[in-house]
Structures are given as structure tokens and as C-alpha cells.
Design a protein around this motif. Structure first.
Motif, mmCIF file in Angstrom:
data_model
loop_
_atom_site.group_PDB
_atom_site.id
_atom_site.type_symbol
_atom_site.label_atom_id
_atom_site.label_comp_id
_atom_site.label_asym_id
_atom_site.label_seq_id
_atom_site.Cartn_x
_atom_site.Cartn_y
_atom_site.Cartn_z
ATOM 1 N N GLY A 74 0.699 -1.183 0.215
ATOM 2 C CA GLY A 74 0.128 -0.011 0.066
ATOM 3 C C GLY A 74 0.952 1.233 -0.002
ATOM 4 N N ASP A 75 0.373 2.692 0.127
ATOM 5 C CA ASP A 75 1.067 3.564 0.091
ATOM 6 C C ASP A 75 1.794 3.800 1.331
ATOM 7 O OD1 ASP A 75 -0.142 4.218 -2.407
ATOM 8 O OD2 ASP A 75 -1.549 5.422 -1.871
ATOM 9 N N GLU A 76 1.219 3.284 2.419
ATOM 10 C CA GLU A 76 1.889 3.667 3.637
ATOM 11 C C GLU A 76 2.923 2.578 3.796
ATOM 12 O OE1 GLU A 76 -1.415 3.287 3.400
ATOM 13 O OE2 GLU A 76 -2.155 5.617 3.869
ATOM 14 N N THR A 77 2.696 1.536 3.560
ATOM 15 C CA THR A 77 3.560 0.458 3.725
ATOM 16 C C THR A 77 4.737 0.593 3.045
ATOM 17 O OG1 THR A 77 2.416 -1.011 2.402
ATOM 18 C CG2 THR A 77 1.895 -1.481 4.763
ATOM 19 N N VAL A 78 4.737 0.787 1.616
ATOM 20 C CA VAL A 78 5.796 0.810 0.909
ATOM 21 C C VAL A 78 6.834 1.919 1.201
ATOM 22 C CG1 VAL A 78 5.000 2.589 -0.942
ATOM 23 C CG2 VAL A 78 6.557 0.793 -1.669
ATOM 24 N N VAL A 79 6.161 2.953 1.845
ATOM 25 C CA VAL A 79 7.449 4.034 2.503
ATOM 26 C C VAL A 79 7.881 3.683 3.682
ATOM 27 C CG1 VAL A 79 7.329 6.408 3.342
ATOM 28 C CG2 VAL A 79 5.705 5.856 1.451
ATOM 29 N N LEU A 83 12.745 2.520 4.042
ATOM 30 C CA LEU A 83 13.594 2.810 5.005
ATOM 31 C C LEU A 83 14.602 1.567 5.361
ATOM 32 C CD1 LEU A 83 11.808 5.104 7.596
ATOM 33 C CD2 LEU A 83 13.401 5.822 5.465
ATOM 34 N N GLU A 84 13.914 0.357 5.322
ATOM 35 C CA GLU A 84 14.617 -0.749 5.616
ATOM 36 C C GLU A 84 15.449 -1.536 4.518
ATOM 37 O OE1 GLU A 84 11.440 -3.510 6.579
ATOM 38 O OE2 GLU A 84 10.576 -1.989 8.074
ATOM 39 N N ASN A 85 15.171 -1.251 3.297
ATOM 40 C CA ASN A 85 15.646 -1.811 1.968
ATOM 41 C C ASN A 85 16.687 -0.958 1.502
ATOM 42 O OD1 ASN A 85 16.202 -3.479 -0.200
ATOM 43 N ND2 ASN A 85 14.136 -4.413 0.143
ATOM 44 N N PRO A 86 17.854 -1.129 1.482
ATOM 45 C CA PRO A 86 19.005 -0.405 0.736
ATOM 46 C C PRO A 86 18.788 -0.561 -0.667
ATOM 47 C CG PRO A 86 19.896 -2.268 1.909
ATOM 48 C CD PRO A 86 18.675 -2.244 2.202
ATOM 49 N N TYR A 96 23.240 7.859 -0.456
ATOM 50 C CA TYR A 96 23.458 7.593 0.592
ATOM 51 C C TYR A 96 22.184 6.736 1.355
ATOM 52 C CZ TYR A 96 26.978 11.112 -0.030
ATOM 53 O OH TYR A 96 27.969 11.907 -0.731
ATOM 54 N N PHE A 97 22.499 6.080 2.384
ATOM 55 C CA PHE A 97 21.534 5.235 2.964
ATOM 56 C C PHE A 97 20.393 6.239 3.628
ATOM 57 C CE2 PHE A 97 19.533 2.873 6.379
ATOM 58 C CZ PHE A 97 18.977 1.734 5.754
ATOM 59 N N GLN A 98 19.268 6.220 3.499
ATOM 60 C CA GLN A 98 18.518 6.991 4.260
ATOM 61 C C GLN A 98 17.749 6.645 5.539
ATOM 62 O OE1 GLN A 98 17.877 10.140 2.662
ATOM 63 N NE2 GLN A 98 19.672 9.594 1.287
ATOM 64 N N TYR A 99 17.342 7.581 6.398
ATOM 65 C CA TYR A 99 17.019 7.168 7.579
ATOM 66 C C TYR A 99 15.473 7.957 7.837
ATOM 67 C CZ TYR A 99 21.754 5.951 8.442
ATOM 68 O OH TYR A 99 22.798 5.347 8.483
#
Length: 450
Positions: A74-79, A83-86, A96-99
Motif C-alpha cells: 500500500g501507499d503507507e507500507t511501501v514508504v 527505510l529498511e531496504n537499501p 546515501y542510506f536514508q533514515y
């Protein structure tokens, strides 16, 4: 103002560079290199102004839109998963890896409205461009076509549910406009709901029908009270009140009935399925090549149109997307086109007079291959968010269909690239570990053989 990602950014000491710890041969890394992001940015650049706050980078939001459809999120779950998947971050153009979240999930809605079905069609074209253009033009001469129903995210419609929704909408309008209703019928509605829930048995059917009619009369009285006190009706309520009136006045045998108040464009479509006689949504059409199985045409059809009438616009879309010429269309018996289509041989399972044995067997072989589209439709529906369409309106139907077809092609391209890599590795192992010792010591090999 459209924001662009830096092409060659300056490295920073306290940030982790993604390419330093991800595998460059990962399927998403290969796909990120293959997609022509620059052309997509040029296509969508005119949709943004030249002044004001910078927008979300095109590659970031388009990449997440594809990942959302690709992995059925979904729109919320993909965002959140971003953050978990480089690899997802690299696919979306980050260095750069985002937080932090790249944007609010509601920006997906604004972006889909901004680009519209025309923009989604450009993304679909980019998925076809992943493959060799000459190969696509050769294979597009013979395509398989079929339609399916894309169900909308609505509850199963019943008269009782629709009438209750009418009452809720009328009371919501009254509360918002500070209107005092003559009667709210709160106690009567509660009692009737209880009767309708537990009285649907053969011996209580008369009681059930009586309660249904009484609830309908109450809903009509509340609606009339709202319309009378709102007069003249504001433009913001005209469409909603028109839908409510259609619900209250429609009969069993009417055409163009309303099955959902928040999605009045939903159609009741019967595809002859034994386990699901009626489906509520829209009809979508797909066309894909016979040999490679690449989707070269996808479109959502407005209205419950006969399949034969959808064939010509579908083939026109295929030719526009691939710059090729369709010569044969393999379809089922539901695609009877009066007069045919000029320049296209429509092949379907039917008995032809004077047909030779050889041509009959060839036609039957092609018709058997058409059954492969059923598996394709199943994958697109269950894996790429077409089993239930959560996007609103007819534009949402088109966007969802095109995005599902686009990510199906991308997943197919990634599987082919992965298979090429595995073939390369196993070929190297075979040559170094099996073939080389045999050639270097032929006498010992021959002794062992005998």
C-alpha cells in the motif's frame, strides 16, 4: 519547481554510501541501470512549475510507485519498507542510506492525479522498452488478447446496505450544514436494522420485506427533508445528492444501477464463472506476445462493453506502444467482430468450412496457446494489486491496470537477467571444473571410462 537528484554528488564522511555494501548484480540494481529515467523526467517536467518549493524527485516517486505495485504493498507500507531496504533506495536514485521518509504517503495520490492515465501509459511504454525493440516488433505480429474484471474495493451491494448508506450520508450533510431534521427516526431505524438482520428466513420473509420497505420510506423522507432545507442546492452537494436519489429510485431491472455510493461508476459484470457469477468493478483488457510472453497492451475499459468491441482499440494501443504491426490476434469465442478488422487475422476456436487438416491443426495449436493468458492474468491480479482496486474513479482503474502491466514486464526482465547470470556462472563452473580436467588428462579419462 521540479527537483532533480544529483548526477555525481560529492561524497560525505559521515554518511554511508549505498554502493559500498550492496551487490551490483542484484536484480533491482540491474533494472535501475536499464530504465531510462532521464526520458521519464523529461516527460513529466512540463507538469511542474518553475517557481516555488522544489518537488519530490521524479525518479524517487516513480521508483516507489513501481515498487509498491511490484511487491503488492500500500501507499503507507511501501514508504515504511523503503527505510529498511537499501536496494529500494538505490533503485529510487539515492546515493546515501536514508533514515527518514522520502515524502508523505499522501503524495502518491497527488502524483497519480498529476500525471493521469497518460503519464502512467508512458511508464508502461518504458517497461516495454526494456526488451529488444526488433524482437518486440517481430513478435507483436501475433498477439494473444483477453479481458478480465478488476474488482473495486467495495462491499457486496445489497438494498439494505445502500439504504443505510443513504441515511448516513443525509445525516452527515445535515450535521455539516447545521440543519435540524424534522425527524431523525433513530429508534425506528435501530429496530428495523435488527429485524432485517435476523428475520431473513422462509417463515419470516413477509416480515423481512415489510421492514425493508419501511426503511426505504424513512430514507426517502430524510432525503426529501435535506433537499427541501438545502434549496437552492449548493454545487458541492449536487453530485452526491444525485447519486443518493438514484439509489432510492432504482428498480430491480434498471440498467446503470448504483452499487456503491462512493464509487457510483462501478459496474456489475458477469464473466460466466461458476464460483463468482457477478463481479463489481471494471473490465480490463490485456495483449501479450505469443512466444516471449511480454505484455504489449493493457487498458481499462469504461462501461460493460462486449469483448468484440474492445479488440480494435486494444490492437491500436499495441501498435502505438511497439511501433509494430499486428497481423494475427488469438482470442476466445467472445471476440466475434462483425466484418472483422482490416489487415488482422482473428483466430478463435471455431469450425471453418473448407479448411485443410494442416491449417486446422495450426489454428488449434494457436488457440491452445491462448490459454496461457489465463495464468498471466492470475499473476497480474494476485501479485500486482489488481485483485482489488483501491484507486478511485475511472482514472484509478486505468492507472492500476497500466502499472500492473508495467511491473509484470519489469519482473519478467529481472527474471531473464537473473537466468542469464546463472547460466554464465554454471557455464564457467562446467568449463573450469568438469571440462578442463577431462581435456588435460585424456588418457586417464579414457582408462576410467573403459
Amino acid at each position: 519547481m521540479m527537483k532533480k537528484l544529483p548526477v555525481q554528488p560529492q561524497l560525505e564522511m559521515f554518511k554511508t554510501v549505498l554502493t559500498s555494501f550492496i551487490h551490483p548484480e542484484h536484480e533491482l540494481c540491474l533494472l535501475a541501470k536499464k530504465i531510462d529515467w532521464k526520458s521519464l523526467e523529461e516527460e513529466f517536467a512540463p507538469l511542474y512549475g518553475k517557481v516555488g518549493r522544489p518537488s519530490i524527485p521524479i525518479r524517487t516517486i516513480v521508483g516507489l510507485l513501481l515498487l509498491k505495485q511490484m511487491y503488492n504493498l500500500g501507499d503507507e507500507t511501501v514508504v515504511e519498507r523503503y527505510l529498511e531496504n537499501p536496494y529500494w533506495q538505490h533503485f529510487c536514485g539515492e546515493v546515501y542510506f536514508q533514515y527518514k521518509f522520502p515524502f508523505d504517503p499522501s503524495d502518491f495520490v497527488h502524483f497519480r492525479h498529476r500525471i493521469g492515465p497518460e503519464g502512467t501509459e508512458k511508464i508502461f511504454r518504458a517497461s516495454i522498452d526494456l526488451f529488444d525493440a526488433d524482437m518486440i516488433r517481430r513478435e507483436v505480429k501475433e498477439v494473444r488478447v483477453d479481458t478480465t474484471v478488476q474488482e473495486k474495493n467495495i462491499t457486496f451491494p445489497t438494498d439494505r446496505k445502500l439504504i443505510e448508506k443513504v441515511i448516513e450520508h443525509c445525516k452527515r450533510i445535515a450535521k455539516k450544514e447545521d440543519i435540524t431534521l424534522k425527524r431523525t427516526y433513530g429508534r425506528e431505524i435501530k429496530k428495523l436494522k435488527y429485524q432485517l438482520r435476523f428475520a431473513r428466513k422462509p417463515k419470516n420473509m413477509k416480515r423481512h420485506i415489510k421492514a425493508q420497505k419501511k426503511l426505504h420510506r424513512i430514507a426517502f423522507k430524510i432525503y426529501q427533508d435535506i433537499v427541501k432545507q438545502l434549496s437552492p442546492i449548493p454545487k458541492s452537494y449536487m453530485q452526491e445528492l444525485d447519486v443518493l436519489y438514484r439509489v432510492l429510485t432504482q428498480q430491480r431491472d434498471d440498467t446503470n444501477k448504483v452499487y456503491s455510493i462512493h464509487e457510483p461508476g462501478v459496474l456489475c459484470i458477469s464473466k460466466g464463472k461458476e464460483h463468482k457469477p457477478y463481479e463489481f468493478g471494471n473490465k480490463s483488457s490485456f495483449a501479450y506476445t505469443r512466444k516471449s510472453g511480454i505484455i504489449v497492451g493493457a487498458m481499462a475499459i469504461e462501461g460493460n462493453v462486449y469483448d468484440g468491441r474492445t479488440l480494435k482499440p486494444q490492437l491500436e494501443q499495441v501498435e502505438d506502444m511497439t511501433d509494430g504491426k499486428v497481423k494475427k490476434a488469438i482470442v476466445d469465442k467472445g471476440y466475434k467482430v462483425p466484418g472483422g478488422i482490416s489487415g488482422v487475422d482473428i483466430i478463435m476456436p471455431k469450425v471453418l468450412k473448407g479448411e485443410s487438416y494442416y491449417l486446422k491443426k495450426k489454428r488449434e495449436e494457436r488457440c491452445r496457446s491462448r490459454a496461457g493468458i489465463e495464468g498471466l492474468i492470475s499473476h497480474v491480479k494476485h501479485d500486482h494489486r489488481m485483485i482489488r482496486n483501491y484507486l478511485s474513479g475511472s482514472a484509478g482503474d486505468k492507472n492500476n491496470t497500466l502499472l500492473a502491466a508495467a511491473v509484470y514486464n519489469m519482473k519478467k526482465w529481472m527474471r531473464l537477467e537473473k537466468q542469464k547470470l546463472m547460466d554464465l556462472i554454471f557455464g564457467w563452473i562446467y568449463q573450469r571444473l568438469i571440462l578442463t580436467p577431462v581435456i588435460s588428462k585424456p588418457t586417464e579419462y579414457m582408462k576410467n571410462w573403459y
